[in-house]
Design an enzyme around this catalytic site. Structure first.
Site, mmCIF file in Angstrom:
data_model
loop_
_atom_site.group_PDB
_atom_site.id
_atom_site.type_symbol
_atom_site.label_atom_id
_atom_site.label_comp_id
_atom_site.label_asym_id
_atom_site.label_seq_id
_atom_site.Cartn_x
_atom_site.Cartn_y
_atom_site.Cartn_z
ATOM 1 N N GLU A 120 -16.738 35.309 21.622
ATOM 2 C CA GLU A 120 -16.213 33.477 21.701
ATOM 3 C C GLU A 120 -16.372 33.499 20.170
ATOM 4 O OE1 GLU A 120 -16.848 30.608 24.269
ATOM 5 O OE2 GLU A 120 -18.741 30.262 23.749
ATOM 6 N N GLU A 140 -20.287 33.944 30.817
ATOM 7 C CA GLU A 140 -20.671 32.576 31.325
ATOM 8 C C GLU A 140 -20.571 32.754 32.955
ATOM 9 O OE1 GLU A 140 -20.061 32.644 26.906
ATOM 10 O OE2 GLU A 140 -19.492 33.466 28.343
#
Length: 266
Positions: A120, A140
């Protein structure tokens, strides 16, 4: 020059090098690291002698994502920095480049793990170099979590949507070669040389006119979601003033005189 126990800062000429420095945890994000990162972005923005930034990790890893326990400030590692998060609840998003974009170009030098929060943060950088054994991925969903660092928005704007959705929905790891093939990184180099290559790219940027470099970066991002007509109009507003700068005149003189330009940010 700033830094914390989990984030080191040093200068390489006109490049500010920020190193995620928690190798025993594969540089998992801690509160100390996030505070250091944010302060590093601010330092680079405010120091006119800095023309580029390189972001890398210590100990053969880039970043293995968020350490939730450390971020919560549990234990001595995070507690001394808790007041910074309390004073600015948005600090962690700024550190991860979700809510902040440095005006100087950011080159990522990735070795080893660059997963979850690491991938990210990577999406907030401008140019990306990876060692051959680097690993990428947004894990995730495998843990029943959501990649809330910006990936559901940014990734599909940076790589083809089919690849973005596969990365987001499968949570599988990607090799450096596969990451390059889908456009997530721009360079794959022998292991252990990513930082060297990133510094070479940064030095090429540093040799250019700083006002021009910063205006070009700003124009690319601000026009990304505009129509072509609106983008071209915005580009003129950014670009024309650069031609009136002393640096632009110096660039022309240096070219005519066959010498390196001496830019003054003026």
């Amino acid at each position: 020059m700033g830094g914390t126990e989990h984030l080191t800062v040093r200068r390489e000429g006109a490049t500010l090098v920020l190193t995620l420095n928690r190798p025993d945890a594969r540089n998992a994000l801690s509160l100390a690291m996030l505070v250091g990162l944010y302060d590093g972005w601010v330092e680079a923005d405010e120091d006119d002698e800095v023309r580029s930034i390189v972001l890398t990790g210590a100990g053969g890893a880039f970043c293995a994502g968020m350490d939730l326990k450390a971020l919560a400030g549990q234990g001595m590692e995070g507690e001394r920095h808790r007041h910074r998060l309390e004073a600015d609840p948005d600090l962690h998003w700024k550190a991860m480049l979700r809510h902040h974009r440095p005006r100087k170009p950011v080159v990522a030098a990735v070795e080893g793990h660059c997963v979850a929060g690491g991938t990210e943060i990577l999406q907030g950088t401008d140019i990306r170099v990876a060692g051959e054994s680097a690993t990428f991925g947004l894990f995730e969903v495998r843990r029943g979590l959501f990649p809330i660092g910006g990936s559901t928005v940014r990734l599909q704007r940076q790589i083809p949507r089919t690849h973005a959705l596969e990365m987001l929905l499968t949570g599988r790891p990607y090799s450096a070669r596969e990451a390059a093939a889908i456009g997530l990184v721009g360079h794959v180099v022998p292991d252990g040389t990513a930082l060297d290559r990133a510094l070479e790219i940064a030095e090429q940027i540093n040799a250019c006119g700083p006002l021009a470099v910063e205006a070009v970066k700003a124009s690319v991002y601000e026009t990304a979601e505009m129509t072509e007509a609106d983008g071209l109009a915005a580009e003129l507003k950014r670009g024309w003033p650069i031609f009136d700068t002393a640096d632009a005149k110096e660039g022309a003189r240096a070219f005519a005189q066959k010498r390196p330009p001496a830019y003054k940010r003026a």
